[in-house]
Design a protein around this motif. Structure first.
Motif, mmCIF file in Angstrom:
data_model
loop_
_atom_site.group_PDB
_atom_site.id
_atom_site.type_symbol
_atom_site.label_atom_id
_atom_site.label_comp_id
_atom_site.label_asym_id
_atom_site.label_seq_id
_atom_site.Cartn_x
_atom_site.Cartn_y
_atom_site.Cartn_z
ATOM 1 N N LYS A 3 -16.501 -29.904 -7.370
ATOM 2 C CA LYS A 3 -15.306 -29.585 -6.598
ATOM 3 C C LYS A 3 -15.253 -28.087 -6.329
ATOM 4 N N ILE A 4 -14.863 -27.720 -5.121
ATOM 5 C CA ILE A 4 -14.681 -26.319 -4.751
ATOM 6 C C ILE A 4 -13.341 -25.872 -5.326
ATOM 7 N N THR A 5 -13.367 -24.744 -6.038
ATOM 8 C CA THR A 5 -12.164 -24.233 -6.681
ATOM 9 C C THR A 5 -11.836 -22.838 -6.174
ATOM 10 N N ASP A 58 -8.181 -27.792 0.142
ATOM 11 C CA ASP A 58 -8.191 -29.206 0.522
ATOM 12 C C ASP A 58 -9.196 -29.457 1.645
ATOM 13 N N ASN A 61 -12.847 -29.025 0.400
ATOM 14 C CA ASN A 61 -13.284 -30.159 -0.414
ATOM 15 C C ASN A 61 -13.448 -31.431 0.416
ATOM 16 N N GLU A 62 -12.589 -31.634 1.405
ATOM 17 C CA GLU A 62 -12.740 -32.782 2.302
ATOM 18 C C GLU A 62 -14.081 -32.705 3.029
ATOM 19 N N GLU A 65 -17.045 -33.310 0.574
ATOM 20 C CA GLU A 65 -17.178 -34.721 0.229
ATOM 21 C C GLU A 65 -17.795 -35.525 1.379
#
Length: 68
Positions: A3-5, A58, A61-62, A65
């Motif tokens: 996950k990108i944070t 958001d 990460n979208e 994915e």
């Protein structure tokens, strides 16, 4: 996929998802290859460009994915 944070650097995000540039461009971040991108975090970039950090995360990460 990881996950990108907010604490990841722009460089780390680009290494994780090399074709994610257009998402950064949507937020006015056009200098992805400049030296500052190696040390600037996603949170710092969002603050510097006056964009909502969570919205940017958001979308990043979208994209990540969908392109894994």
């Amino acid at each position: 996929m990881a996950k990108i944070t907010a604490d990841m650097t722009i460089y780390e995000v680009l290494q994780l998802v090399p074709d994610i540039g257009p998402v950064f461009f949507e937020f006015g971040m056009h200098c992805l290859g400049c030296p500052i991108s190696r040390g600037e975090t996603v949170a710092q970039a969002a603050a510097a460009h006056g964009v909502d950090e969570q919205e940017m995360l958001d979308k990043l990460n979208e994209f990540a994915e969908a392109h894994a």
